[in-house]
Design an enzyme around this catalytic site. Structure first.
Site, short mmCIF file in Angstrom:
data_model
loop_
_atom_site.label_atom_id
_atom_site.label_comp_id
_atom_site.label_asym_id
_atom_site.label_seq_id
_atom_site.Cartn_x
_atom_site.Cartn_y
_atom_site.Cartn_z
N GLY A 1 0.83 -1.20 0.00
CA GLY A 1 0.00 0.00 0.00
C GLY A 1 0.86 1.25 0.00
O GLY A 1 2.04 1.22 -0.37
N CYS B 1 3.09 6.09 13.96
CA CYS B 1 3.56 7.39 13.47
C CYS B 1 3.42 8.44 14.57
O CYS B 1 4.28 9.31 14.74
CB CYS B 1 2.81 7.79 12.22
SG CYS B 1 1.01 7.80 12.37
#
Length: 332
Positions: free
Chosen positions: A33, A143
Protein backbone atom coordinates in the site's frame (compact mmCIF):
# COMPACT_ATOMS: atom_id res chain seq x y z
CA UNK A 1 21.82 -11.32 10.40
CA UNK A 2 24.98 -13.01 11.74
CA UNK A 3 24.65 -13.77 15.44
CA UNK A 4 27.71 -13.38 17.68
CA UNK A 5 26.74 -14.07 21.27
CA UNK A 6 23.80 -11.68 20.90
CA UNK A 7 26.17 -8.68 20.61
CA UNK A 8 26.66 -6.50 17.56
CA UNK A 9 29.94 -4.79 16.87
CA UNK A 10 29.78 -1.07 17.56
CA UNK A 11 29.75 1.15 14.49
CA UNK A 12 28.92 4.68 13.35
CA UNK A 13 25.49 6.11 12.59
CA UNK A 14 25.03 5.43 8.88
CA UNK A 15 24.81 8.97 7.51
CA UNK A 16 24.93 9.15 3.71
CA UNK A 17 28.13 7.22 3.01
CA UNK A 18 27.98 4.51 0.37
CA UNK A 19 28.31 1.04 1.85
CA UNK A 20 30.75 -1.53 0.45
CA UNK A 21 28.94 -4.28 -1.43
CA UNK A 22 29.70 -6.75 1.38
CA UNK A 23 27.92 -4.54 3.92
CA UNK A 24 24.73 -3.85 1.97
CA UNK A 25 21.61 -5.37 3.48
CA UNK A 26 18.92 -7.14 1.47
CA UNK A 27 15.43 -6.08 2.53
CA UNK A 28 11.88 -7.28 1.98
CA UNK A 29 8.70 -5.26 2.47
CA UNK A 30 5.43 -6.90 3.55
CA UNK A 31 2.64 -4.68 2.30
CA UNK A 32 2.20 -2.90 -1.03
CA UNK A 33 0.00 0.00 0.00
CA UNK A 34 1.01 3.64 0.43
CA UNK A 35 3.42 2.91 3.28
CA UNK A 36 4.93 -0.14 1.60
CA UNK A 37 5.62 1.54 -1.74
CA UNK A 38 7.10 4.63 -0.07
CA UNK A 39 9.32 2.29 1.96
CA UNK A 40 10.42 0.48 -1.20
CA UNK A 41 11.38 3.79 -2.79
CA UNK A 42 13.37 4.79 0.28
CA UNK A 43 15.14 1.45 0.42
CA UNK A 44 16.03 1.69 -3.27
CA UNK A 45 17.54 5.12 -2.59
CA UNK A 46 19.56 4.01 0.43
CA UNK A 47 23.34 3.57 0.12
CA UNK A 48 23.13 0.68 2.63
CA UNK A 49 20.04 -1.27 1.57
CA UNK A 50 18.79 -3.24 -1.43
CA UNK A 51 15.06 -3.80 -1.90
CA UNK A 52 15.05 -7.48 -2.77
CA UNK A 53 11.31 -8.16 -2.49
CA UNK A 54 7.93 -6.50 -2.03
CA UNK A 55 5.01 -8.78 -1.19
CA UNK A 56 1.29 -8.10 -1.06
CA UNK A 57 -2.03 -9.85 -1.18
CA UNK A 58 -4.58 -10.46 -3.92
CA UNK A 59 -5.75 -6.82 -3.82
CA UNK A 60 -2.23 -5.36 -4.16
CA UNK A 61 -1.92 -5.38 -7.96
CA UNK A 62 -1.35 -1.64 -8.32
CA UNK A 63 1.22 -1.49 -5.52
CA UNK A 64 3.09 -4.51 -6.82
CA UNK A 65 3.23 -2.95 -10.29
CA UNK A 66 4.74 0.20 -8.79
CA UNK A 67 7.28 -1.88 -6.85
CA UNK A 68 8.20 -3.83 -9.99
CA UNK A 69 8.75 -0.54 -11.82
CA UNK A 70 11.32 0.33 -9.13
CA UNK A 71 13.22 -2.84 -10.00
CA UNK A 72 12.07 -4.87 -6.98
CA UNK A 73 11.06 -8.50 -7.19
CA UNK A 74 7.39 -8.78 -6.26
CA UNK A 75 5.04 -11.50 -5.09
CA UNK A 76 1.39 -11.85 -4.13
CA UNK A 77 2.18 -14.94 -2.04
CA UNK A 78 2.52 -12.97 1.21
CA UNK A 79 4.66 -14.26 4.06
CA UNK A 80 5.48 -17.52 2.30
CA UNK A 81 7.48 -15.56 -0.28
CA UNK A 82 9.37 -13.72 2.46
CA UNK A 83 10.39 -16.85 4.36
CA UNK A 84 11.70 -18.35 1.12
CA UNK A 85 13.67 -15.23 0.14
CA UNK A 86 17.34 -14.48 0.81
CA UNK A 87 16.91 -11.32 2.89
CA UNK A 88 18.44 -9.85 6.04
CA UNK A 89 15.77 -7.34 7.09
CA UNK A 90 11.99 -7.40 6.77
CA UNK A 91 9.80 -4.29 6.99
CA UNK A 92 6.22 -5.16 7.97
CA UNK A 93 3.57 -2.59 7.05
CA UNK A 94 0.65 -5.00 6.85
CA UNK A 95 -1.74 -5.53 9.75
CA UNK A 96 -1.13 -5.53 13.51
CA UNK A 97 -3.09 -8.76 13.84
CA UNK A 98 -0.80 -10.62 11.42
CA UNK A 99 1.83 -11.53 14.08
CA UNK A 100 4.49 -12.26 11.46
CA UNK A 101 7.39 -12.54 13.92
CA UNK A 102 6.37 -16.05 14.97
CA UNK A 103 6.94 -17.23 11.39
CA UNK A 104 10.11 -15.19 10.81
CA UNK A 105 12.07 -15.79 14.02
CA UNK A 106 13.61 -19.04 12.75
CA UNK A 107 14.88 -17.39 9.55
CA UNK A 108 17.44 -15.16 11.33
CA UNK A 109 16.10 -11.90 9.86
CA UNK A 110 15.61 -8.61 11.67
CA UNK A 111 11.94 -7.55 11.65
CA UNK A 112 11.14 -3.85 11.60
CA UNK A 113 7.46 -3.79 12.55
CA UNK A 114 5.63 -0.66 11.42
CA UNK A 115 2.24 -2.07 12.37
CA UNK A 116 0.95 -0.87 15.75
CA UNK A 117 1.38 -4.29 17.34
CA UNK A 118 2.37 -4.77 20.96
CA UNK A 119 5.31 -7.16 20.51
CA UNK A 120 8.97 -6.47 19.84
CA UNK A 121 11.33 -3.86 21.28
CA UNK A 122 9.75 -0.42 20.97
CA UNK A 123 12.18 2.08 19.49
CA UNK A 124 12.41 5.68 18.27
CA UNK A 125 15.76 6.42 16.60
CA UNK A 126 16.73 9.57 18.50
CA UNK A 127 15.44 8.30 21.85
CA UNK A 128 16.61 4.71 22.34
CA UNK A 129 18.10 3.32 19.12
CA UNK A 130 21.25 2.06 20.86
CA UNK A 131 19.21 -0.07 23.27
CA UNK A 132 17.80 -1.99 20.31
CA UNK A 133 21.12 -2.80 18.62
CA UNK A 134 21.10 -6.45 19.69
CA UNK A 135 17.36 -7.01 19.15
CA UNK A 136 15.84 -8.92 16.25
CA UNK A 137 12.26 -7.65 16.41
CA UNK A 138 11.98 -3.86 16.48
CA UNK A 139 8.61 -2.18 16.98
CA UNK A 140 8.30 1.32 15.46
CA UNK A 141 5.29 1.97 17.77
CA UNK A 142 3.17 4.22 15.49
CA UNK A 143 3.56 7.39 13.47
CA UNK A 144 2.15 9.30 16.45
CA UNK A 145 4.63 7.59 18.74
CA UNK A 146 7.52 8.59 16.49
CA UNK A 147 6.27 12.19 16.59
CA UNK A 148 5.83 12.55 20.34
CA UNK A 149 8.43 10.28 21.93
CA UNK A 150 11.34 12.71 21.33
CA UNK A 151 9.27 15.50 22.90
CA UNK A 152 8.05 13.51 25.89
CA UNK A 153 11.49 12.02 26.54
CA UNK A 154 12.96 15.55 26.62
CA UNK A 155 10.30 16.82 29.02
CA UNK A 156 10.64 13.80 31.32
CA UNK A 157 14.44 14.04 31.34
CA UNK A 158 14.25 17.78 32.11
CA UNK A 159 11.73 17.53 34.93
CA UNK A 160 12.55 14.04 36.20
CA UNK A 161 10.68 10.88 35.22
CA UNK A 162 9.42 10.31 38.75
CA UNK A 163 7.95 13.82 38.78
CA UNK A 164 5.67 13.20 35.79
CA UNK A 165 2.08 12.90 37.02
CA UNK A 166 0.10 12.89 33.77
CA UNK A 167 0.80 12.60 30.04
CA UNK A 168 -1.78 13.29 27.33
CA UNK A 169 -1.16 12.82 23.60
CA UNK A 170 -3.58 13.91 20.88
CA UNK A 171 -2.69 13.19 17.25
CA UNK A 172 -4.54 14.46 14.19
CA UNK A 173 -3.92 12.99 10.75
CA UNK A 174 -5.45 13.82 7.39
CA UNK A 175 -7.91 11.09 6.48
CA UNK A 176 -6.29 10.82 3.05
CA UNK A 177 -2.97 9.82 4.65
CA UNK A 178 -4.45 6.86 6.53
CA UNK A 179 -4.95 3.57 4.75
CA UNK A 180 -7.31 0.69 5.38
CA UNK A 181 -5.04 -1.27 7.70
CA UNK A 182 -4.34 1.78 9.87
CA UNK A 183 -8.06 2.42 10.22
CA UNK A 184 -8.63 -1.20 11.21
CA UNK A 185 -5.81 -0.93 13.75
CA UNK A 186 -6.82 2.30 15.53
CA UNK A 187 -7.34 0.50 18.85
CA UNK A 188 -3.89 -1.07 18.57
CA UNK A 189 -2.41 2.31 17.53
CA UNK A 190 -3.72 3.90 20.70
CA UNK A 191 -2.76 1.06 23.05
CA UNK A 192 0.74 0.65 21.60
CA UNK A 193 1.48 4.38 21.63
CA UNK A 194 0.36 4.57 25.25
CA UNK A 195 2.55 1.62 26.20
CA UNK A 196 5.55 3.14 24.40
CA UNK A 197 5.19 6.34 26.45
CA UNK A 198 4.89 4.26 29.59
CA UNK A 199 7.95 2.10 28.86
CA UNK A 200 10.35 4.39 26.98
CA UNK A 201 9.60 7.76 28.57
CA UNK A 202 8.51 6.88 32.09
CA UNK A 203 10.48 3.67 32.53
CA UNK A 204 7.43 1.60 33.47
CA UNK A 205 5.91 -1.63 32.22
CA UNK A 206 3.05 -2.16 29.82
CA UNK A 207 -0.28 -1.53 31.48
CA UNK A 208 -1.93 -4.72 32.81
CA UNK A 209 -4.37 -5.99 30.23
CA UNK A 210 -3.19 -3.46 27.65
CA UNK A 211 -3.94 -4.43 24.09
CA UNK A 212 -6.71 -4.17 21.56
CA UNK A 213 -9.87 -3.00 23.27
CA UNK A 214 -8.32 -2.89 26.76
CA UNK A 215 -9.20 0.17 28.79
CA UNK A 216 -10.35 2.26 25.83
CA UNK A 217 -12.94 4.94 26.21
CA UNK A 218 -15.67 5.46 23.65
CA UNK A 219 -14.19 6.91 20.48
CA UNK A 220 -10.44 6.71 19.97
CA UNK A 221 -8.74 7.08 23.32
CA UNK A 222 -6.97 5.10 26.01
CA UNK A 223 -5.63 5.90 29.45
CA UNK A 224 -3.64 3.78 31.88
CA UNK A 225 -1.50 4.28 34.92
CA UNK A 226 2.16 4.62 34.00
CA UNK A 227 4.80 4.43 36.69
CA UNK A 228 4.14 7.49 38.81
CA UNK A 229 1.80 9.05 36.25
CA UNK A 230 -1.13 8.40 33.95
CA UNK A 231 -0.87 8.22 30.16
CA UNK A 232 -3.78 9.01 27.85
CA UNK A 233 -3.64 8.81 24.04
CA UNK A 234 -6.28 10.12 21.63
CA UNK A 235 -6.29 9.83 17.83
CA UNK A 236 -8.25 11.91 15.33
CA UNK A 237 -8.69 11.56 11.57
CA UNK A 238 -9.84 14.69 9.78
CA UNK A 239 -11.47 14.82 6.33
CA UNK A 240 -10.79 18.57 6.11
CA UNK A 241 -9.74 19.97 2.72
CA UNK A 242 -7.17 21.05 1.92
CA UNK A 243 -5.73 18.19 3.94
CA UNK A 244 -3.71 19.49 6.91
CA UNK A 245 -0.25 18.35 7.92
CA UNK A 246 0.03 15.68 10.61
CA UNK A 247 -0.10 17.25 14.07
CA UNK A 248 0.47 16.01 17.61
CA UNK A 249 -0.24 17.84 20.85
CA UNK A 250 1.15 16.79 24.22
CA UNK A 251 0.22 17.93 27.70
CA UNK A 252 2.34 16.87 30.66
CA UNK A 253 1.88 17.61 34.35
CA UNK A 254 5.41 17.79 35.74
CA UNK A 255 6.49 20.21 38.48
CA UNK A 256 9.75 22.11 38.25
CA UNK A 257 10.06 22.61 34.48
CA UNK A 258 11.82 25.81 33.40
CA UNK A 259 10.41 26.98 30.07
CA UNK A 260 13.47 28.67 28.57
CA UNK A 261 15.75 25.73 29.26
CA UNK A 262 13.13 23.25 28.01
CA UNK A 263 12.71 25.18 24.76
CA UNK A 264 16.44 24.86 24.08
CA UNK A 265 16.37 21.13 24.80
CA UNK A 266 13.33 20.61 22.58
CA UNK A 267 15.02 22.53 19.74
CA UNK A 268 17.94 20.11 19.94
CA UNK A 269 15.59 17.11 20.00
CA UNK A 270 13.73 18.39 16.92
CA UNK A 271 16.99 19.00 15.05
CA UNK A 272 18.01 15.39 15.68
CA UNK A 273 14.75 14.11 14.14
CA UNK A 274 15.06 16.48 11.17
CA UNK A 275 18.34 14.78 10.28
CA UNK A 276 16.20 11.99 8.78
CA UNK A 277 12.71 13.58 8.62
CA UNK A 278 13.20 17.20 7.48
CA UNK A 279 9.53 18.15 7.89
CA UNK A 280 9.51 17.56 11.66
CA UNK A 281 8.88 20.72 13.70
CA UNK A 282 8.13 21.44 17.36
CA UNK A 283 6.03 24.53 16.75
CA UNK A 284 4.96 25.47 20.28
CA UNK A 285 6.05 25.00 23.88
CA UNK A 286 4.46 26.59 26.93
CA UNK A 287 4.88 26.01 30.65
CA UNK A 288 2.06 27.21 32.91
CA UNK A 289 2.83 26.20 36.49
CA UNK A 290 3.10 22.41 36.52
CA UNK A 291 1.48 22.04 33.07
CA UNK A 292 3.73 21.68 30.03
CA UNK A 293 2.23 21.85 26.56
CA UNK A 294 3.99 21.25 23.24
CA UNK A 295 2.87 20.91 19.63
CA UNK A 296 4.49 19.01 16.78
CA UNK A 297 3.78 19.17 13.06
CA UNK A 298 5.23 16.80 10.48
CA UNK A 299 5.14 17.61 6.79
CA UNK A 300 6.28 15.31 4.01
CA UNK A 301 9.03 17.20 2.22
CA UNK A 302 10.03 14.97 -0.70
CA UNK A 303 8.40 14.26 -4.02
CA UNK A 304 7.29 10.78 -2.93
CA UNK A 305 4.33 11.79 -0.77
CA UNK A 306 1.80 14.64 -0.52
CA UNK A 307 2.77 17.26 2.05
CA UNK A 308 0.00 16.22 4.46
CA UNK A 309 1.42 12.67 4.76
CA UNK A 310 4.19 13.62 7.17
CA UNK A 311 3.07 10.79 9.45
CA UNK A 312 3.95 8.27 6.73
CA UNK A 313 7.28 9.93 5.95
CA UNK A 314 8.31 10.05 9.61
CA UNK A 315 7.75 6.40 10.50
CA UNK A 316 9.16 5.14 7.20
CA UNK A 317 12.26 7.31 7.46
CA UNK A 318 12.77 6.12 11.04
CA UNK A 319 12.51 2.48 9.97
CA UNK A 320 14.98 2.87 7.10
CA UNK A 321 17.41 4.67 9.40
CA UNK A 322 17.29 1.79 11.88
CA UNK A 323 17.91 -0.72 9.08
CA UNK A 324 20.89 1.35 7.93
CA UNK A 325 22.17 1.41 11.49
CA UNK A 326 21.95 -2.38 11.57
CA UNK A 327 23.97 -2.52 8.35
CA UNK A 328 26.79 -0.54 9.97
CA UNK A 329 26.77 -2.69 13.12
CA UNK A 330 26.71 -6.19 11.72
CA UNK A 331 29.91 -8.06 10.98
CA UNK A 332 30.62 -8.52 7.25
Amino acid sequence: MPRDGGVLRAGPWPGSRTAPASRRVRAAVIGAGQLGIDLARRICGSPWLDCALVVGGPSSDRGLRLAAALGCAVSAAGLEAVTAADVDVVFDVSNASARHWADLVATGVVLLDLTPGSSGTMVAPTVNAASADSCWHLNLVSCGGQAVLPVLETIARHGGRDAVQYVEVVTTAAAASVGRHTRLNLDEYIATTQDAVRQIVLGGDAAPGAGPGAGHEAGHGAGHGAGHGVVKVLANLTPALPAPAFRAEVAVICPGVEERALRAELAAAAAAVRAFAPGYQIVACRVDGDLVRASVTVTATGARLPAYAGNVELINAAAVLLAERYATLRKP
